[in-house]
Write an enzyme that holds these catalytic residues in place. Structure first.
Site, mmCIF file in Angstrom:
data_model
loop_
_atom_site.group_PDB
_atom_site.id
_atom_site.type_symbol
_atom_site.label_atom_id
_atom_site.label_comp_id
_atom_site.label_asym_id
_atom_site.label_seq_id
_atom_site.Cartn_x
_atom_site.Cartn_y
_atom_site.Cartn_z
ATOM 1 N N ALA A 18 0.767 -1.057 -0.013
ATOM 2 C CA ALA A 18 -0.233 0.017 -0.064
ATOM 3 C C ALA A 18 0.897 1.427 -0.045
ATOM 4 O O ALA A 18 0.329 2.134 -0.459
ATOM 5 C CB ALA A 18 -1.047 0.059 1.119
ATOM 6 N N GLN A 96 0.373 -6.398 -3.670
ATOM 7 C CA GLN A 96 -0.779 -6.455 -2.570
ATOM 8 C C GLN A 96 -1.823 -5.534 -2.953
ATOM 9 O O GLN A 96 -2.897 -5.618 -2.197
ATOM 10 C CB GLN A 96 -0.180 -6.571 -1.280
ATOM 11 C CG GLN A 96 0.932 -7.345 -0.802
ATOM 12 C CD GLN A 96 1.275 -7.064 0.819
ATOM 13 O OE1 GLN A 96 0.636 -7.610 1.767
ATOM 14 N NE2 GLN A 96 2.136 -6.140 0.783
ATOM 15 N N HIS A 114 -4.085 -9.871 -4.013
ATOM 16 C CA HIS A 114 -5.165 -9.591 -3.287
ATOM 17 C C HIS A 114 -6.286 -9.219 -4.152
ATOM 18 O O HIS A 114 -7.387 -8.679 -3.515
ATOM 19 C CB HIS A 114 -4.804 -8.459 -2.192
ATOM 20 C CG HIS A 114 -3.980 -9.042 -1.274
ATOM 21 N ND1 HIS A 114 -3.271 -8.120 -0.270
ATOM 22 C CD2 HIS A 114 -3.570 -10.323 -0.799
ATOM 23 C CE1 HIS A 114 -2.732 -9.004 0.528
ATOM 24 N NE2 HIS A 114 -2.892 -10.264 0.264
ATOM 25 N N SER A 181 4.448 -3.137 4.951
ATOM 26 C CA SER A 181 4.773 -3.237 6.295
ATOM 27 C C SER A 181 5.085 -4.822 6.477
ATOM 28 O O SER A 181 5.556 -5.166 7.445
ATOM 29 C CB SER A 181 3.675 -2.944 7.174
ATOM 30 O OG SER A 181 2.555 -3.748 6.954
ATOM 31 N N ILE A 224 9.323 6.391 -2.075
ATOM 32 C CA ILE A 224 9.379 5.506 -3.382
ATOM 33 C C ILE A 224 9.291 6.384 -4.706
ATOM 34 O O ILE A 224 10.699 6.055 -5.345
ATOM 35 C CB ILE A 224 8.120 4.435 -3.202
ATOM 36 C CG1 ILE A 224 8.230 3.489 -2.082
ATOM 37 C CG2 ILE A 224 8.387 3.573 -4.699
ATOM 38 C CD1 ILE A 224 6.957 2.688 -1.748
HETATM 39 P P1 NAD Z 1 0.673 -1.362 5.145
HETATM 40 O O1 NAD Z 1 -0.361 -0.227 5.195
HETATM 41 O O2 NAD Z 1 0.598 -2.475 6.102
HETATM 42 O O3 NAD Z 1 2.157 -0.636 4.861
HETATM 43 C C1 NAD Z 1 2.416 0.083 4.042
HETATM 44 C C2 NAD Z 1 3.874 0.632 4.458
HETATM 45 O O4 NAD Z 1 4.194 1.641 3.334
HETATM 46 C C3 NAD Z 1 4.216 1.396 5.818
HETATM 47 O O5 NAD Z 1 5.097 0.546 6.796
HETATM 48 C C4 NAD Z 1 4.577 2.666 5.473
HETATM 49 O O6 NAD Z 1 5.724 3.210 6.275
HETATM 50 C C5 NAD Z 1 5.182 2.591 4.004
HETATM 51 N N1 NAD Z 1 5.157 3.573 3.062
HETATM 52 C C6 NAD Z 1 3.730 4.587 3.101
HETATM 53 N N2 NAD Z 1 4.028 5.472 2.168
HETATM 54 C C7 NAD Z 1 5.412 5.372 1.713
HETATM 55 C C8 NAD Z 1 6.433 5.923 0.707
HETATM 56 N N3 NAD Z 1 5.856 6.979 -0.270
HETATM 57 N N4 NAD Z 1 7.418 5.365 0.479
HETATM 58 C C9 NAD Z 1 8.076 4.200 1.435
HETATM 59 N N5 NAD Z 1 7.161 3.643 2.099
HETATM 60 C C10 NAD Z 1 6.022 4.219 2.493
HETATM 61 O O7 NAD Z 1 0.445 -1.983 3.634
HETATM 62 P P2 NAD Z 1 0.863 -3.375 3.034
HETATM 63 O O8 NAD Z 1 2.031 -3.993 3.718
HETATM 64 O O9 NAD Z 1 0.351 -3.382 1.623
HETATM 65 O O10 NAD Z 1 -0.663 -4.015 3.572
HETATM 66 C C11 NAD Z 1 -1.872 -3.634 3.525
HETATM 67 C C12 NAD Z 1 -3.193 -4.426 2.963
HETATM 68 O O11 NAD Z 1 -4.242 -3.812 2.805
HETATM 69 C C13 NAD Z 1 -2.701 -5.259 1.801
HETATM 70 O O12 NAD Z 1 -3.164 -6.520 1.849
HETATM 71 C C14 NAD Z 1 -3.403 -4.530 0.676
HETATM 72 O O13 NAD Z 1 -3.874 -5.316 -0.103
HETATM 73 C C15 NAD Z 1 -4.178 -3.759 1.148
HETATM 74 N N6 NAD Z 1 -4.339 -2.180 0.871
HETATM 75 C C16 NAD Z 1 -4.306 -1.992 -0.356
HETATM 76 C C17 NAD Z 1 -4.259 -0.704 -0.890
HETATM 77 C C18 NAD Z 1 -4.185 -0.118 -2.149
HETATM 78 O O14 NAD Z 1 -4.487 -0.977 -3.172
HETATM 79 N N7 NAD Z 1 -3.486 0.973 -2.535
HETATM 80 C C19 NAD Z 1 -4.288 0.664 0.121
HETATM 81 C C20 NAD Z 1 -4.373 0.054 1.517
HETATM 82 C C21 NAD Z 1 -4.561 -1.154 1.813
#
Ligand code: NAD
Length: 239
Positions: A18, A96, A114, A181, A224
Site C-alpha cells: 500500500a 498486494q 489480493h 509493512s 518510493i
Molecule cells: P501497510 O499499510 O501495512 O504498510 C504500508 C507501508 O508503506 C508502511 O509501513 C509505510 O511506512 C510505508 N509507506 C507509506 N508510504 C510510503 C512511501 N511513500 N514510501 C515508502 N514507504 C511508504 O501495507 P501492506 O503491507 O501493503 O498491507 C496492507 C494490505 O491492505 C494489503 O493487503 C493491501 O491489499 C491492502 N491495501 C491496499 C491498498 C491499495 O491498493 N492501494 C491501500 C491500503 C491497503
C-alpha cells in the site's frame, strides 16, 4: 548498492504494498500518520465476517475505497516501473495492492495477490459488474450483495496469482520490496522465498519492518517515487 544490483541482476522482481500508492493520494493501512487503520480496523471491516454480519458497514467502507481509487491514479514511480519492465531492467511485479495502478501505468507482468477493486460480483448469483455499478447500486438484481473481486481477511489468495508470485520469487536474483509493512500473511513470505533461493533482498519502506534483518539493504528515509526517479536518472546516465 541498489543501483549496481539493478544493473547486474538478470532477474529482478518488485514486490509492492500500500505504501507504493500513498504518493498517488491513497492512504495505506498501517502508516503511523495517515493509515486507514488509524480510523477503522480493516481486518474487521474488510472481512468475510463483516460481509456476512455487518453488510452496511462493509458497503460503506468499499464505496469510500472505490471512490478513493477513482479519484487518483498511478504516480511517477508506477510509470518508472512500467518503463523498466519494457527495458528489461525488471521482470515482474508482485503486488498486494488492489488499486490496479501498476496495470494502468502499463506494467504487464503483474501478480495481483489480493485481487482488484475494479470489479465486483454478486455474492449470490456470482454475476460480475464493474465498480461504477457498485457505487450506484450495491445489490444485484437477484437481491444478493455486490462484493469486490478482492481477497477479504479470512479468504484464500487466488491460486493463479499465488503460483505466479511463487515462481517469480524463486527465479529472482534481486527482490525489491516497495512500501509494505510485510505484516500480512501469506503475502509476506515471498521475500523470504526469494532470499532462500539466493536473491539479494532490498526493503524500501518509510518505517521498519520485522524482515529488515534479512535484507541486504534497507532504505527507510526515502519516498518510493523520489527514490525510483533518482535511480532512473542514474541508470540512464550510465547507459
Ligand atoms: P501497510 O499499510 O501495512 O504498510 C504500508 C507501508 O508503506 C508502511 O509501513 C509505510 O511506512 C510505508 N509507506 C507509506 N508510504 C510510503 C512511501 N511513500 N514510501 C515508502 N514507504 C511508504 O501495507 P501492506 O503491507 O501493503 O498491507 C496492507 C494490505 O491492505 C494489503 O493487503 C493491501 O491489499 C491492502 N491495501 C491496499 C491498498 C491499495 O491498493 N492501494 C491501500 C491500503 C491497503
Amino acid at each position: 548498492m541498489l543501483q549496481n544490483w539493478l544493473k547486474e541482476s538478470k532477474y529482478t522482481v518488485v514486490f509492492t504494498g500500500a505504501g507504493m500508492s500513498t504518493e498517488s493520494g491513497l492512504p495505506d493501512f498501517r502508516s503511523s500518520n495517515n493509515g486507514l487503520w488509524r480510523k477503522k480496523n480493516p481486518s474487521k471491516i474488510a472481512s468475510t465476517e463483516a460481509l456476512n454480519e455487518n453488510v452496511q458497514e462493509f458497503i460503506e467502507f468499499y464505496k469510500e475505497r472505490v471512490l478513493g481509487v477513482k479519484q487518483y491514479g498511478p504516480h511517477k514511480g508506477h510509470f518508472i516501473l512500467a518503463k523498466w519492465e519494457k527495458a528489461g531492467i525488471i521482470q515482474s511485479i508482485i503486488t498486494q495492492n488492489v488499486d490496479g495502478f501498476h496495470t494502468e501505468a502499463g506494467s504487464k507482468q503483474v501478480a495481483e495477490l489480493h485481487g482488484t477493486l475494479q470489479k465486483f460480483h454478486c455474492q449470490s448469483c456470482k454475476k460480475e459488474v464493474d465498480s461504477e455499478t457498485f457505487v450506484k447500486q450495491q445489490f444485484c438484481q437477484c437481491g444478493g450483495v455486490l462484493r469486490p473481486n478482492i481477497v477479504l481477511f479470512g479468504e484464500m489468495l487466488p491460486q493463479e496469482a499465488f503460483q505466479k508470485a511463487l515462481m517469480e520469487s524463486e527465479k529472482a536474483e534481486l527482490f525489491i520490496v516497495l512500501g509494505s509493512s510485510l505484516s500480512v500473511t501469506p503475502a509476506n513470505q515471498f521475500q523470504l522465498i526469494a532470499k532462500q533461493n539466493g536473491a539479494k533482498l532490498v526493503i524500501v519502506n518509510l518505517e521498519p519492518t520485522e524482515f529488515d534483518s534479512f535484507a541486504d539493504e534497507v532504505i527507510h528515509n526515502r519516498k518510493i517515487g523520489d527514490l525510483l526517479e533518482e535511480l532512473d536518472h542514474k541508470i540512464k546516465a550510465n547507459e
